[in-house]
Design a protein around this motif. Structure first.
Motif, short mmCIF file in Angstrom:
data_model
loop_
_atom_site.label_atom_id
_atom_site.label_comp_id
_atom_site.label_asym_id
_atom_site.label_seq_id
_atom_site.Cartn_x
_atom_site.Cartn_y
_atom_site.Cartn_z
N VAL A 1 151.67 63.11 59.74
CA VAL A 1 151.86 63.99 60.89
C VAL A 1 150.84 63.62 61.95
O VAL A 1 149.66 63.44 61.66
CB VAL A 1 151.67 65.47 60.49
N LEU A 2 151.30 63.49 63.19
CA LEU A 2 150.44 63.24 64.34
C LEU A 2 150.48 64.42 65.30
O LEU A 2 151.50 65.11 65.40
CB LEU A 2 150.89 61.98 65.09
N LEU A 3 149.37 64.62 65.99
CA LEU A 3 149.32 65.63 67.05
C LEU A 3 148.34 65.18 68.10
O LEU A 3 147.55 64.26 67.89
CB LEU A 3 148.94 67.01 66.49
N GLU A 4 148.40 65.85 69.23
CA GLU A 4 147.51 65.58 70.35
C GLU A 4 146.88 66.89 70.76
O GLU A 4 147.57 67.92 70.83
CB GLU A 4 148.32 65.00 71.50
N VAL A 5 145.57 66.89 71.03
CA VAL A 5 144.87 68.10 71.44
C VAL A 5 143.84 67.74 72.50
O VAL A 5 143.27 66.65 72.47
CB VAL A 5 144.20 68.80 70.21
#
Length: 142
Positions: A97-101
């Motif tokens: 899982v990838l995310l950007e913050v």
């Protein structure tokens, strides 16, 4: 969640993301893709107090993207974000899982790290005002 939840989701998104909130049209497009590659989970305490949106490609080798997670201000630091994250990651068994913050979003960063996300990259000056976007990855540990 159902299409009846759309107005409440749009309103909550506006509270949580301000000028970066998704439009009603964008949210409707997310609903339209629920049977394809979207998973939208909602925390409902008599009213929608949080949500998480995942892009889950049908090919198991492809990464999952955590597109959005939010909790109403009154529901923060109550465990709702953790419950949403637990539910979301349970949909991602065996996947990355990838995310950007935003680099300055310390509360989100703390939540993600508590669930085992690690920083893998940055997009320098990505957000308005020059703030970096931090790219984080989660891999299920066995």
């Amino acid at each position: 969640m159902t299409a009846d939840d759309l107005p409440a989701l749009v309103a909550l998104d506006e509270v949580c993301f301000g000028s970066e909130a998704w439009s009603t049209v964008s949210w409707a497009a997310e609903f339209d893709r629920l049977s394809e590659d979207r998973v939208i989970l909602v925390a409902d305490e008599g009213a929608i107090v949080g949500y998480v949106v995942l892009l889950v490609p049908p090919v198991a080798l492809d990464v999952v993207e955590l597109l959005r997670i939010a909790v109403a201000p009154a529901g923060r630091r109550t465990g709702i974000g953790g419950q949403l994250m637990t539910a979301a990651l349970s949909k991602c068994s065996g996947r990355t899982v990838l995310l950007e913050v935003a680099a300055g979003n310390e509360s989100a960063d703390g939540l993600y790290r508590a669930f085992g996300f690690e920083e893998i990259s940055r997009r320098r000056g990505y957000y308005a005002g020059g703030e970096d976007a931090v790219i984080m990855r989660w891999r299920e540990t066995v």
